[in-house]
Enzyme design. Sequence first.
Site, mmCIF file in Angstrom:
data_model
loop_
_atom_site.group_PDB
_atom_site.id
_atom_site.type_symbol
_atom_site.label_atom_id
_atom_site.label_comp_id
_atom_site.label_asym_id
_atom_site.label_seq_id
_atom_site.Cartn_x
_atom_site.Cartn_y
_atom_site.Cartn_z
ATOM 1 N N THR A 115 10.724 35.188 39.387
ATOM 2 C CA THR A 115 11.624 36.136 38.990
ATOM 3 C C THR A 115 12.522 36.721 39.894
ATOM 4 O O THR A 115 13.669 37.265 39.837
ATOM 5 C CB THR A 115 10.520 37.259 38.570
ATOM 6 O OG1 THR A 115 9.881 37.031 37.433
ATOM 7 C CG2 THR A 115 11.249 38.726 38.066
ATOM 8 N N TYR A 118 14.256 37.715 30.698
ATOM 9 C CA TYR A 118 15.150 37.181 31.423
ATOM 10 C C TYR A 118 14.496 35.656 31.418
ATOM 11 O O TYR A 118 13.762 35.284 31.136
ATOM 12 C CB TYR A 118 14.736 37.917 32.954
ATOM 13 C CG TYR A 118 13.430 37.773 33.255
ATOM 14 C CD1 TYR A 118 12.258 38.310 32.707
ATOM 15 C CD2 TYR A 118 13.121 36.751 34.373
ATOM 16 C CE1 TYR A 118 11.008 38.162 33.316
ATOM 17 C CE2 TYR A 118 12.053 36.488 34.846
ATOM 18 C CZ TYR A 118 11.033 37.329 34.554
ATOM 19 O OH TYR A 118 9.862 36.822 34.863
ATOM 20 N N THR A 135 5.515 35.156 40.603
ATOM 21 C CA THR A 135 4.254 35.811 40.934
ATOM 22 C C THR A 135 3.052 35.369 40.116
ATOM 23 O O THR A 135 1.876 35.673 40.445
ATOM 24 C CB THR A 135 4.485 37.492 40.862
ATOM 25 O OG1 THR A 135 4.913 37.716 39.358
ATOM 26 C CG2 THR A 135 5.504 37.981 41.563
ATOM 27 N N ASP A 136 3.426 34.750 38.835
ATOM 28 C CA ASP A 136 2.385 34.470 37.770
ATOM 29 C C ASP A 136 1.117 33.396 38.618
ATOM 30 O O ASP A 136 0.233 33.661 38.303
ATOM 31 C CB ASP A 136 2.821 33.809 36.652
ATOM 32 C CG ASP A 136 3.406 34.530 35.771
ATOM 33 O OD1 ASP A 136 3.606 35.866 35.921
ATOM 34 O OD2 ASP A 136 4.003 33.961 34.712
ATOM 35 N N LYS A 171 -3.390 38.767 41.210
ATOM 36 C CA LYS A 171 -2.341 39.634 40.352
ATOM 37 C C LYS A 171 -3.096 40.214 39.318
ATOM 38 O O LYS A 171 -3.927 39.631 38.670
ATOM 39 C CB LYS A 171 -1.382 38.653 39.656
ATOM 40 C CG LYS A 171 -0.226 39.338 38.937
ATOM 41 C CD LYS A 171 0.783 38.286 38.179
ATOM 42 C CE LYS A 171 1.752 39.109 37.634
ATOM 43 N NZ LYS A 171 2.799 38.154 37.178
ATOM 44 N N GLU A 176 -28.936 35.001 37.741
ATOM 45 C CA GLU A 176 -29.562 35.076 36.493
ATOM 46 C C GLU A 176 -29.602 33.637 36.085
ATOM 47 O O GLU A 176 -30.187 33.105 35.125
ATOM 48 C CB GLU A 176 -28.765 35.976 35.536
ATOM 49 C CG GLU A 176 -28.993 37.273 35.564
ATOM 50 C CD GLU A 176 -28.167 37.909 34.428
ATOM 51 O OE1 GLU A 176 -28.679 38.038 33.246
ATOM 52 O OE2 GLU A 176 -27.072 38.666 34.598
HETATM 53 N N1 GLU Z 1 6.825 33.924 35.089
HETATM 54 C C1 GLU Z 1 7.236 34.175 36.157
HETATM 55 C C2 GLU Z 1 6.995 33.476 37.506
HETATM 56 O O1 GLU Z 1 5.961 33.480 37.763
HETATM 57 C C3 GLU Z 1 7.388 35.868 36.370
HETATM 58 C C4 GLU Z 1 6.387 36.203 37.258
HETATM 59 C C5 GLU Z 1 7.440 36.700 38.321
HETATM 60 O O2 GLU Z 1 7.906 36.129 39.135
HETATM 61 O O3 GLU Z 1 7.389 37.862 38.581
HETATM 62 O O4 GLU Z 1 7.902 33.053 37.971
#
Ligand code: GLU
Length: 333
Positions: A13, A26, A92-93, A165, A290
Amino acid sequence: MKPRVVILATGGTIAGISHAPAQAGYASGQVTIRQMIQSVPDLDHLAVVTGEQISNVGSQDISFDILKRLTGRINALLEQADIHGIVVTHGTDTMEETAFFLNLTVNSPKPVVVTGAMRPANAISADGPLNLFNAVAVAADSDAQERGVLVVMNDRIHGAHSLTKTNTTSVETFLSPVNGLVGTVNYGKTVYFRFPFRRHTFLSRFSDLFCTQSRVMLPRVDIVYACIDMPPDLMDCCVASGAQGIVIAGDGNGNMNQATVKKAARMAGRGVFIVRSSRVPTGTVGRNVEVDDDACGFIVSDELNPAKARILLMLALTEKPDLKTVQQLFYTY
Ligand code: GLU
């Protein structure tokens, strides 16, 4: 003399363009590293910054081929005496997976800092430019050395082992819920609280795997998600498709129903590595709580979530290890 920092861009992103500044829709991976560097004011006050494009994809499309190339390039760059640190821009994913992979395979004490953004480059209040500014500040900082791979997002400095995350859209998405932050960075001013205590980077036994044009093949390891009335035959599908190991994203403290325990124990007896992790976002998975791990031949992931446990198991299996060694690796890395 100003420190030299290289930014390796992979997409995400931070390199994304939204259809309109106030719309959620986007496309990630649209902005080049050159444009990204130009968009951050005063970056040159922190360091002499250059950029290279490794890939330009949303991080859901990061592959182990890209990661091998990335870690090989980082290792080659950090061998140069004049390079002080590296920043990796990334979606971020899957950022926590890449950060953890690099934490195990980078062969240097110099700072390696992963950053990204939750909002596309042209969105209202885009968070990418300040994240990039802060990431370069950390990569240029001698105090960031020997702390393993770090993730800088939203003024926080996380260790690769601990962060996860936690929110699909918020800029305050990354937390390090079990061990806490490594530090903070505010408009480039860094404060450190600790050194991550798990083994990493230049001390990692995997740090030579991807040093140059490595052709190391990573074995397949799958993740199976536990739930009520979980069908155990999902695991047959993994093994039939070539998985040498299965990570169970277990309920609570790494639990699964009795039918799955029995099936997994039979598989472990035939040499499939079974790791119990948890679908719960925080906490550790303990041995013999367990589930009788000793009798079943299971490994517990300790603090690693399923995605990170998979990466450690894949790297571990390149060494053809025994069960005891693999369990020890989960307590060490
Ligand atoms: N799907 C995107 C990625 O991981 C969105 C997450 C992001 O970068 O914030 O590239």
